[in-house]
Design a protein around this motif. Structure first.
Motif, PDB file in Angstrom:
ATOM      1  N   MET A   1      -6.236  29.541   3.229  1.00 41.68           N
ATOM      2  CA  MET A   1      -5.333  29.380   2.090  1.00 41.68           C
ATOM      3  C   MET A   1      -5.419  27.943   1.573  1.00 41.68           C
ATOM      4  N   LYS A   2      -5.532  27.818   0.261  1.00 41.87           N
ATOM      5  CA  LYS A   2      -5.567  26.491  -0.344  1.00 41.87           C
ATOM      6  C   LYS A   2      -4.152  25.934  -0.429  1.00 41.87           C
ATOM      7  N   LYS A   3      -4.042  24.633  -0.212  1.00 42.41           N
ATOM      8  CA  LYS A   3      -2.745  23.962  -0.276  1.00 42.41           C
ATOM      9  C   LYS A   3      -2.732  23.071  -1.502  1.00 42.41           C
ATOM     10  N   LEU A   4      -1.731  23.272  -2.351  1.00 43.52           N
ATOM     11  CA  LEU A   4      -1.634  22.596  -3.633  1.00 43.52           C
ATOM     12  C   LEU A   4      -0.524  21.559  -3.621  1.00 43.52           C
ATOM     13  N   PHE A   5      -0.858  20.369  -4.110  1.00 44.46           N
ATOM     14  CA  PHE A   5       0.105  19.306  -4.317  1.00 44.46           C
ATOM     15  C   PHE A   5       0.074  18.961  -5.803  1.00 44.46           C
ATOM     16  N   LEU A   6       1.203  19.080  -6.473  1.00 41.18           N
ATOM     17  CA  LEU A   6       1.312  18.687  -7.869  1.00 41.18           C
ATOM     18  C   LEU A   6       1.858  17.267  -7.914  1.00 41.18           C
ATOM     19  N   ILE A   7       1.267  16.447  -8.764  1.00 42.84           N
ATOM     20  CA  ILE A   7       1.715  15.057  -8.879  1.00 42.84           C
ATOM     21  C   ILE A   7       2.166  14.827 -10.313  1.00 42.84           C
ATOM     22  N   ILE A   8       3.455  14.514 -10.464  1.00 45.98           N
ATOM     23  CA  ILE A   8       4.018  14.312 -11.789  1.00 45.98           C
ATOM     24  C   ILE A   8       4.481  12.867 -11.939  1.00 45.98           C
ATOM     25  N   GLY A   9       4.639  12.451 -13.180  1.00 45.94           N
ATOM     26  CA  GLY A   9       5.106  11.108 -13.463  1.00 45.94           C
ATOM     27  C   GLY A   9       4.952  10.845 -14.944  1.00 45.94           C
ATOM     28  N   ALA A  10       5.644   9.841 -15.403  1.00 43.62           N
ATOM     29  CA  ALA A  10       5.582   9.464 -16.818  1.00 43.62           C
ATOM     30  C   ALA A  10       4.159   9.077 -17.195  1.00 43.62           C
ATOM     31  N   PRO A  11       3.848   9.100 -18.496  1.00 40.65           N
ATOM     32  CA  PRO A  11       2.560   8.553 -18.920  1.00 40.65           C
ATOM     33  C   PRO A  11       2.481   7.105 -18.422  1.00 40.65           C
ATOM     34  N   GLY A  12       1.380   6.731 -17.817  1.00 40.13           N
ATOM     35  CA  GLY A  12       1.254   5.363 -17.312  1.00 40.13           C
ATOM     36  C   GLY A  12       1.855   5.137 -15.934  1.00 40.13           C
ATOM     37  N   SER A  13       2.328   6.193 -15.274  1.00 46.05           N
ATOM     38  CA  SER A  13       2.933   6.031 -13.947  1.00 46.05           C
ATOM     39  C   SER A  13       1.894   5.758 -12.870  1.00 46.05           C
ATOM     40  N   GLY A  14       0.638   6.053 -13.170  1.00 47.06           N
ATOM     41  CA  GLY A  14      -0.416   5.842 -12.188  1.00 47.06           C
ATOM     42  C   GLY A  14      -0.777   7.089 -11.411  1.00 47.06           C
ATOM     43  N   LYS A  15      -0.187   8.230 -11.771  1.00 45.71           N
ATOM     44  CA  LYS A  15      -0.389   9.462 -11.006  1.00 45.71           C
ATOM     45  C   LYS A  15      -1.857   9.867 -10.897  1.00 45.71           C
ATOM     46  N   THR A  16      -2.617   9.712 -11.991  1.00 42.37           N
ATOM     47  CA  THR A  16      -4.035  10.095 -11.960  1.00 42.37           C
ATOM     48  C   THR A  16      -4.826   9.155 -11.061  1.00 42.37           C
ATOM     49  N   THR A  17      -4.614   7.861 -11.203  1.00 44.69           N
ATOM     50  CA  THR A  17      -5.308   6.873 -10.373  1.00 44.69           C
ATOM     51  C   THR A  17      -4.982   7.092  -8.894  1.00 44.69           C
ATOM     52  N   ASP A  18      -3.710   7.325  -8.597  1.00 43.31           N
ATOM     53  CA  ASP A  18      -3.293   7.558  -7.210  1.00 43.31           C
ATOM     54  C   ASP A  18      -4.028   8.767  -6.634  1.00 43.31           C
ATOM     55  N   ALA A  19      -4.021   9.866  -7.376  1.00 47.62           N
ATOM     56  CA  ALA A  19      -4.653  11.099  -6.901  1.00 47.62           C
ATOM     57  C   ALA A  19      -6.166  10.924  -6.756  1.00 47.62           C
ATOM     58  N   GLN A  20      -6.792  10.233  -7.717  1.00 45.31           N
ATOM     59  CA  GLN A  20      -8.239   9.980  -7.642  1.00 45.31           C
ATOM     60  C   GLN A  20      -8.582   9.183  -6.396  1.00 45.31           C
ATOM     61  N   ASN A  21      -7.800   8.136  -6.120  1.00 49.17           N
ATOM     62  CA  ASN A  21      -8.051   7.290  -4.946  1.00 49.17           C
ATOM     63  C   ASN A  21      -7.941   8.082  -3.646  1.00 49.17           C
ATOM     64  N   ILE A  22      -6.920   8.911  -3.558  1.00 51.97           N
ATOM     65  CA  ILE A  22      -6.706   9.706  -2.340  1.00 51.97           C
ATOM     66  C   ILE A  22      -7.836  10.721  -2.175  1.00 51.97           C
ATOM     67  N   ALA A  23      -8.209  11.393  -3.255  1.00 47.70           N
ATOM     68  CA  ALA A  23      -9.270  12.400  -3.182  1.00 47.70           C
ATOM     69  C   ALA A  23     -10.619  11.773  -2.837  1.00 47.70           C
ATOM     70  N   SER A  24     -10.926  10.613  -3.419  1.00 49.16           N
ATOM     71  CA  SER A  24     -12.231  10.005  -3.131  1.00 49.16           C
ATOM     72  C   SER A  24     -12.288   9.490  -1.698  1.00 49.16           C
ATOM     73  N   LYS A  25     -11.166   9.016  -1.185  1.00 49.28           N
ATOM     74  CA  LYS A  25     -11.114   8.524   0.201  1.00 49.28           C
ATOM     75  C   LYS A  25     -11.198   9.681   1.210  1.00 49.28           C
ATOM     76  N   ASN A  26     -10.788  10.878   0.765  1.00 51.65           N
ATOM     77  CA  ASN A  26     -10.749  12.060   1.636  1.00 51.65           C
ATOM     78  C   ASN A  26     -11.562  13.200   1.040  1.00 51.65           C
ATOM     79  N   ASN A  27     -12.727  12.873   0.445  1.00 51.21           N
ATOM     80  CA  ASN A  27     -13.466  13.886  -0.307  1.00 51.21           C
ATOM     81  C   ASN A  27     -14.023  15.021   0.545  1.00 51.21           C
ATOM     82  N   ASN A  28     -13.936  14.890   1.856  1.00 53.58           N
ATOM     83  CA  ASN A  28     -14.354  15.989   2.723  1.00 53.58           C
ATOM     84  C   ASN A  28     -13.306  17.105   2.792  1.00 53.58           C
ATOM     85  N   ILE A  29     -12.047  16.789   2.450  1.00 48.36           N
ATOM     86  CA  ILE A  29     -10.989  17.814   2.540  1.00 48.36           C
ATOM     87  C   ILE A  29     -10.154  17.968   1.277  1.00 48.36           C
ATOM     88  N   ILE A  30     -10.187  16.977   0.360  1.00 49.82           N
ATOM     89  CA  ILE A  30      -9.300  16.989  -0.803  1.00 49.82           C
ATOM     90  C   ILE A  30     -10.094  16.935  -2.098  1.00 49.82           C
TER      91      ILE A  30
END
Length: 190
Positions: A1-30
């Motif tokens: 089963m896939k596990k989904l995390f939704l990340i919300i925040g205002a425009p400019g909150s950094g949500k995309t950058t945060d998610a990109q950093n986490i995914a690239s650091k853990n690209n074997n699982i995320i």
């Protein structure tokens, strides 16, 4: 089963950058998808769908629900990893309800948490105008995007808080502090 995390925040909150950093650091699982990037890719390819999307995004308005939900569902089904981060969704009560309805009808994807990156409107504005990624990054469009974000926010927070999956993270700190807290939270919940 896939596990989904939704990340919300205002425009400019950094949500995309945060998610990109986490995914690239853990690209074997995320794997990470930005709703905005998925939609912008369609616009850039100048597909008929992209032209429709552009009519909304160029004014800072939300893309119609069916287009966004279809885009997300396709991304989830085709995700190459079992942990999926999607940022920028939901941005309306209707989007939240539509995804909730879709997820309840299947057992392939579980929504584990909705992570809200919290920043002040002043910080959000400074970040958006400072990055100036495209024609939609100006003060008039920012104000509209911020209003579009804030209008349903309380209902979205209440919905996810009531089912015990809302996690708020202070987005006023450094990227490193934010991503460390978010990554730790995600790993503790998979």
């Amino acid at each position: 089963m896939k596990k989904l995390f939704l990340i919300i925040g205002a425009p400019g909150s950094g949500k995309t950058t945060d998610a990109q950093n986490i995914a690239s650091k853990n690209n074997n699982i995320i794997v990470h998808y930005s709703t905005g990037d998925l939609l912008r890719e369609e616009v850039a390819r100048e597909t008929p769908l992209g032209k429709t999307i552009d009519k909304y995004t160029s004014k800072g308005n939300l893309v119609p629900l069916d287009i966004v939900v279809d885009t997300i569902v396709v991304a989830l089904k085709n995700a190459p990893k079992d942990i999926v981060l999607i940022d920028g969704y939901p941005r309306s009560i209707a989007q939240m309800e539509a995804l909730d309805s879709v997820l309840k009808k299947q057992n392939e994807v579980k929504l584990v948490s909705v992570i809200e990156v919290v920043v002040s409107e002043k910080t959000a504005c400074e970040r958006v105008l400072g990055r100036a990624r495209g024609s939609d990054d100006n003060s008039e469009v920012f104000k509209n995007r911020m209003n579009v974000y804030l209008e349903p926010l309380q209902a979205i927070q209440d919905f996810y808080n009531n089912i015990g999956i809302l996690k708020k993270i202070d987005g006023e700190r450094s990227i490193e502090e934010i991503t460390t807290e978010m990554e730790t939270f995600i790993k503790n919940n998979i």
